[in-house]
Design a protein around this motif. Sequence first.
Motif, PDB file in Angstrom:
ATOM      1  N   ASN A 122       0.818  -1.209   0.000  1.00  0.00           N
ATOM      2  CA  ASN A 122       0.000   0.000   0.000  1.00  0.00           C
ATOM      3  C   ASN A 122       0.855   1.263   0.000  1.00  0.00           C
ATOM      4  N   LEU A 123       1.998   1.195  -0.675  1.00  0.00           N
ATOM      5  CA  LEU A 123       2.850   2.370  -0.843  1.00  0.00           C
ATOM      6  C   LEU A 123       2.560   3.099  -2.146  1.00  0.00           C
ATOM      7  N   GLY A 124       1.593   2.592  -2.922  1.00  0.00           N
ATOM      8  CA  GLY A 124       1.221   3.248  -4.163  1.00  0.00           C
ATOM      9  C   GLY A 124       1.701   2.478  -5.373  1.00  0.00           C
ATOM     10  N   SER A 125       0.852   2.411  -6.388  1.00  0.00           N
ATOM     11  CA  SER A 125       1.208   1.651  -7.590  1.00  0.00           C
ATOM     12  C   SER A 125       2.397   2.256  -8.325  1.00  0.00           C
ATOM     13  N   THR A 126       2.633   3.563  -8.173  1.00  0.00           N
ATOM     14  CA  THR A 126       3.786   4.170  -8.841  1.00  0.00           C
ATOM     15  C   THR A 126       5.100   3.795  -8.163  1.00  0.00           C
ATOM     16  N   ARG A 127       5.043   3.222  -6.969  1.00  0.00           N
ATOM     17  CA  ARG A 127       6.258   2.759  -6.290  1.00  0.00           C
ATOM     18  C   ARG A 127       6.456   1.256  -6.456  1.00  0.00           C
ATOM     19  N   THR A 128       5.632   0.638  -7.281  1.00  0.00           N
ATOM     20  CA  THR A 128       5.762  -0.788  -7.579  1.00  0.00           C
ATOM     21  C   THR A 128       6.180  -0.928  -9.036  1.00  0.00           C
ATOM     22  N   LEU A 129       7.356  -1.472  -9.273  1.00  0.00           N
ATOM     23  CA  LEU A 129       7.843  -1.664 -10.637  1.00  0.00           C
ATOM     24  C   LEU A 129       7.249  -2.958 -11.192  1.00  0.00           C
ATOM     25  N   THR A 130       6.434  -2.838 -12.229  1.00  0.00           N
ATOM     26  CA  THR A 130       5.789  -3.996 -12.846  1.00  0.00           C
ATOM     27  C   THR A 130       6.511  -4.327 -14.142  1.00  0.00           C
ATOM     28  N   LEU A 131       7.074  -5.528 -14.208  1.00  0.00           N
ATOM     29  CA  LEU A 131       7.841  -5.963 -15.376  1.00  0.00           C
ATOM     30  C   LEU A 131       7.117  -7.093 -16.093  1.00  0.00           C
ATOM     31  N   PHE A 132       7.295  -7.122 -17.400  1.00  0.00           N
ATOM     32  CA  PHE A 132       6.747  -8.190 -18.230  1.00  0.00           C
ATOM     33  C   PHE A 132       7.914  -8.985 -18.785  1.00  0.00           C
ATOM     34  N   ASP A 133       8.128 -10.180 -18.236  1.00  0.00           N
ATOM     35  CA  ASP A 133       9.246 -11.034 -18.606  1.00  0.00           C
ATOM     36  C   ASP A 133      10.585 -10.312 -18.453  1.00  0.00           C
ATOM     37  N   GLY A 134      10.721  -9.593 -17.349  1.00  0.00           N
ATOM     38  CA  GLY A 134      11.960  -8.908 -17.048  1.00  0.00           C
ATOM     39  C   GLY A 134      12.137  -7.571 -17.736  1.00  0.00           C
ATOM     40  N   LYS A 135      11.166  -7.174 -18.555  1.00  0.00           N
ATOM     41  CA  LYS A 135      11.285  -5.926 -19.312  1.00  0.00           C
ATOM     42  C   LYS A 135      10.185  -4.961 -18.881  1.00  0.00           C
ATOM     43  N   ARG A 136      10.449  -3.689 -19.046  1.00  0.00           N
ATOM     44  CA  ARG A 136       9.438  -2.691 -18.748  1.00  0.00           C
ATOM     45  C   ARG A 136       8.278  -2.793 -19.735  1.00  0.00           C
ATOM     46  N   PHE A 137       7.106  -2.425 -19.245  1.00  0.00           N
ATOM     47  CA  PHE A 137       5.899  -2.433 -20.068  1.00  0.00           C
ATOM     48  C   PHE A 137       5.331  -1.020 -20.060  1.00  0.00           C
ATOM     49  N   ILE A 138       4.780  -0.617 -21.187  1.00  0.00           N
ATOM     50  CA  ILE A 138       4.313   0.757 -21.324  1.00  0.00           C
ATOM     51  C   ILE A 138       3.216   1.072 -20.317  1.00  0.00           C
ATOM     52  N   PRO A 139       3.339   2.189 -19.584  1.00  0.00           N
ATOM     53  CA  PRO A 139       2.243   2.612 -18.705  1.00  0.00           C
ATOM     54  C   PRO A 139       1.023   3.032 -19.511  1.00  0.00           C
ATOM     55  N   ASN A 140      -0.116   3.056 -18.834  1.00  0.00           N
ATOM     56  CA  ASN A 140      -1.352   3.467 -19.508  1.00  0.00           C
ATOM     57  C   ASN A 140      -1.380   4.943 -19.841  1.00  0.00           C
ATOM     58  N   ASP A 141      -0.783   5.740 -18.970  1.00  0.00           N
ATOM     59  CA  ASP A 141      -0.850   7.183 -19.149  1.00  0.00           C
ATOM     60  C   ASP A 141       0.272   7.815 -18.353  1.00  0.00           C
ATOM     61  N   GLY A 142       0.179   9.124 -18.172  1.00  0.00           N
ATOM     62  CA  GLY A 142       1.233   9.855 -17.487  1.00  0.00           C
ATOM     63  C   GLY A 142       1.381   9.551 -16.024  1.00  0.00           C
ATOM     64  N   SER A 143       0.481   8.760 -15.442  1.00  0.00           N
ATOM     65  CA  SER A 143       0.616   8.373 -14.039  1.00  0.00           C
ATOM     66  C   SER A 143       1.740   7.379 -13.827  1.00  0.00           C
ATOM     67  N   GLY A 144       2.150   6.676 -14.889  1.00  0.00           N
ATOM     68  CA  GLY A 144       3.192   5.667 -14.770  1.00  0.00           C
ATOM     69  C   GLY A 144       2.689   4.303 -14.376  1.00  0.00           C
ATOM     70  N   GLN A 145       1.367   4.118 -14.208  1.00  0.00           N
ATOM     71  CA  GLN A 145       0.811   2.835 -13.797  1.00  0.00           C
ATOM     72  C   GLN A 145       0.716   1.873 -14.985  1.00  0.00           C
ATOM     73  N   VAL A 146       1.035   0.617 -14.732  1.00  0.00           N
ATOM     74  CA  VAL A 146       0.946  -0.431 -15.749  1.00  0.00           C
ATOM     75  C   VAL A 146      -0.298  -1.269 -15.480  1.00  0.00           C
ATOM     76  N   ASP A 147      -1.140  -1.408 -16.492  1.00  0.00           N
ATOM     77  CA  ASP A 147      -2.379  -2.171 -16.364  1.00  0.00           C
ATOM     78  C   ASP A 147      -2.105  -3.635 -16.682  1.00  0.00           C
ATOM     79  N   THR A 148      -2.174  -4.500 -15.672  1.00  0.00           N
ATOM     80  CA  THR A 148      -1.891  -5.919 -15.883  1.00  0.00           C
ATOM     81  C   THR A 148      -2.993  -6.620 -16.661  1.00  0.00           C
ATOM     82  N   ASN A 149      -4.113  -5.929 -16.938  1.00  0.00           N
ATOM     83  CA  ASN A 149      -5.128  -6.509 -17.812  1.00  0.00           C
ATOM     84  C   ASN A 149      -4.575  -6.806 -19.200  1.00  0.00           C
ATOM     85  N   LEU A 150      -3.455  -6.181 -19.553  1.00  0.00           N
ATOM     86  CA  LEU A 150      -2.874  -6.343 -20.883  1.00  0.00           C
ATOM     87  C   LEU A 150      -1.951  -7.548 -20.986  1.00  0.00           C
ATOM     88  N   PHE A 151      -1.731  -8.265 -19.890  1.00  0.00           N
ATOM     89  CA  PHE A 151      -0.814  -9.396 -19.901  1.00  0.00           C
ATOM     90  C   PHE A 151      -1.557 -10.683 -20.266  1.00  0.00           C
TER      91      PHE A 151
END
Length: 930
Positions: A122-151
Amino acid sequence: MFYRTAMLGGASALALTISASALAQTTPAEPAPTGQQAPAPETAPASTGGDEGIVVTGSRIPANGFSAPTPVTVSSAAQLSAASPTTIGDALRQLPALSASAGPRGAQTSSGQGGAYLNLRNLGSTRTLTLFDGKRFIPNDGSGQVDTNLFPQALVERVEVVTGGASAAYGSDAVAGVVNFIINKKFTGLTGGVQGGVTTYGDNPERKADLSYGTKFAGGRGHFIVSGEYFHNDGVDDRVNRPYSAASCQPISLPSGSATARDFACNVRVSNAAFGGLITGPTALRGTTFDANGNPVPFTYGSQVTGSTMVGGSGVNPQFAPLVAKLDKKILYTRASFDVNDNLTVFAEGNYGDVFNEYQVGSYSNQIGSTALTLRNDNAYMPAALRAQMATAGVSTVTMGRYDLDLPRTDVNVRQRTLRGVFGAEGSVFSGLKWNVYGEISRNKRNLDLKNDLIQANYVNAADAVVSPSTGQIVCRSSLTNPGNGCVPVNVFGTNQVSNAALNYVTGTNSSVQVFHEYVASASVAGKPVKLWAGDLGFAAGVEYRKQDFNQTVDALSEAFNPITNADGAYRVGNAKAQRGAVNVKEAFLELEVPLLRDVTLFKSLDFNGAVRRTDYSTSGAVTAWKAGLSWQIVSDLRLRGTRSRDIRAPSLYELYQRGTSAYNGQLFDPLTGTTASNVRTLTLGNANLRPEMADTTTFGFIYSPSFLRGFNASVDVYDINIKGAITSLSAAQELLDCSNGSAASCALIQRNAAGTLTQVNIVTQNLAAFKTRGLDFELGYRGNARWLANDAKLSLRLLGNYIDRYMQITPGVKPVDLAGQIGVAPHWRMTQQTNLDIGNFSLFAQGRFIGGGFYDKTTAATDLPQRSFHGQLLVDTRLTARIPGAVKWETYLSITNLFNQMVNPYVVNVQNDFDTIGRTYRVGVRFTY
């Protein structure tokens, strides 16, 4: 106290180990499940699919029996699908460390927009680095959040959650940790399934289908996989059919002279507005409402009446917030690789996603509080009886509060279209060093439409209806002086009085279109090229460049001046602003694994793991992240581990460049006046002067894998995170509280009218002084034969838990409050227990999820709201699976989440929390593999 709890946690783990020895069989047990934090056996090979033999290190260095000192929790695909067979984001929310993650369920406003965003501790989604197979995944918008619905859930082999000390090895923005989705890149064959579900209340029907195919080509030198997935649920717009919402319980303001400013109450109703309109002033006419046909009728006030709330009476039940956002997603993932020779492989992969979310804004369109209507006695629709009362009272105007039942609810529509391409090569060189280079080009287009959004000035003009002296027709008063203004009059007395022409005039579609780009170039090398006195020296090194930019365009009215609020934005909610921004980041890292001791007294092994990363942000300059940790294997059964790290996160594009997004709070308590204000506007603004935040993280713990009980592992880890210069936006309620406690900075963000009534709160991102949290993670797991049930019975047990001892934000000039033990923020305890029993072709999965209770709001003063503690919630989920073996393997299953339909306490439903508010849900499905 906390360290006593940590010791008790460790003692409990050892006690459970001893008691679990009764489960040990005389026959060899299976290996421990891959979800354990304990290290995998040194002989385990690298996995190419399935759940067995996975080596997890929490490191960029290839595993070879070394386990890094950083805690790692792993969940296999089978565990995730059993826990929650809907989306992978919902499945991960079952883990205690991720239970605060956002999802379509419980959508309250347009801020979350229905996406599935992971939030560690609960430190905020922007403080959680979400990787897709070890690589960065494009955020949804300028918030920097990654939507795991796309995985692509069907190809996710496992998910690794690294909690703490992750920025140096994995990348910046991993203050809370890293969640890494590992894809089964070697999948061959054909697999697919279909599923349907519905709640026990007959709503939120859902359906899901997926199909994946993998094959080798060119004599086995090439490999190709493709996976498609479709998911749809209808959502639930209103929660009033749930018992806790029907109870309408919440804290409310008390009359002047009461012992406290507020207290808890049920059957809370609105006292200053009604469907069809309510006269709230002057005092002589207060309490007149109108039936559907516009006839004046008395309004029944309840008890404990304040300016906006009361208990009982004939007012509106304000439980309007949506319960589940509608989700419709279509995703496609494909990957092709080709071995050019034994030391060179080229690959390309692509992601396509079309994700649509829809839900209603958490209130009807309304005119209450600072936006209440002022109606004159010559209003063409005013009932004669009311006009006569005004004449008797000697007044020419009345004030009306109104919920617009005759207008459609504002509907939020969010469509995300994502394209992502990755091209790269990997291979090996001398001494077994492995290298990898890749480039990524990604684009996300987000269309955000708020349909039927009230245009406030138009509504005020439409409500001010008069009889034209020249034509005798009812027109808007404004049209008498400006005949071409297009105003269409509205009858605000009663309901169902709005014509289609008037509807088109007073409402519109508040829209914005944002295009987000991400470009990444990365190169790394890793291996164990040098043998030292105690083993192989391992290292990993790499460089990365990435650029992110966004551009948002909006409709004209979102930028127009609103005379009702005296601010930009003509609509009641939303009013996004045209904005753009860009940032580029250069990073370089080095990680070392140094074996220090082997096979000496008390040191079966002692290993050092350290990493350093230098990150240069175009907006704020360079910063350094680092990590240093030790892993001490005392004996084969017991390993100690500890890590100290400096982690970093730079402000997101929104935090830097956001021009302002507005919303309205239906009820907002003002501690300075001791009253609850209605319809207070909040405006979210960026801050170009933000600096990167830095976090010092310490973790230490142990892993116990008793040799007398093969298949059992236990781990306990203590963590302490101290974020300095934390980037955050305080809530409107927190800013008001801070202002009342003496914070001049917060007071500067609050606006009031001439009468001192609260009208607007600006929400500005800031580098706050500190954020501190401390707690305990533990995990117990056992997998083995259960021949006391049947010869082929296999049993798997897993318990994950988190205890939060401290959770506090420290702002200069404000007395800090430790929120550990507050529901919805940091309940002391979260635990998840999973049991899986396989007998022949049948499997039974059962899961218990416990969310601890606690105080409603620990920030409240004794004179404001009585401190009250509420019970936690225990949810039980189950899944029964039947398999049909053969050339094509089939399985069918029935899943029931929240088996006993345990619902949230009515008093805490409006608190942002991880309690279940949906109720029992049934799902059935069938899968095949060929």
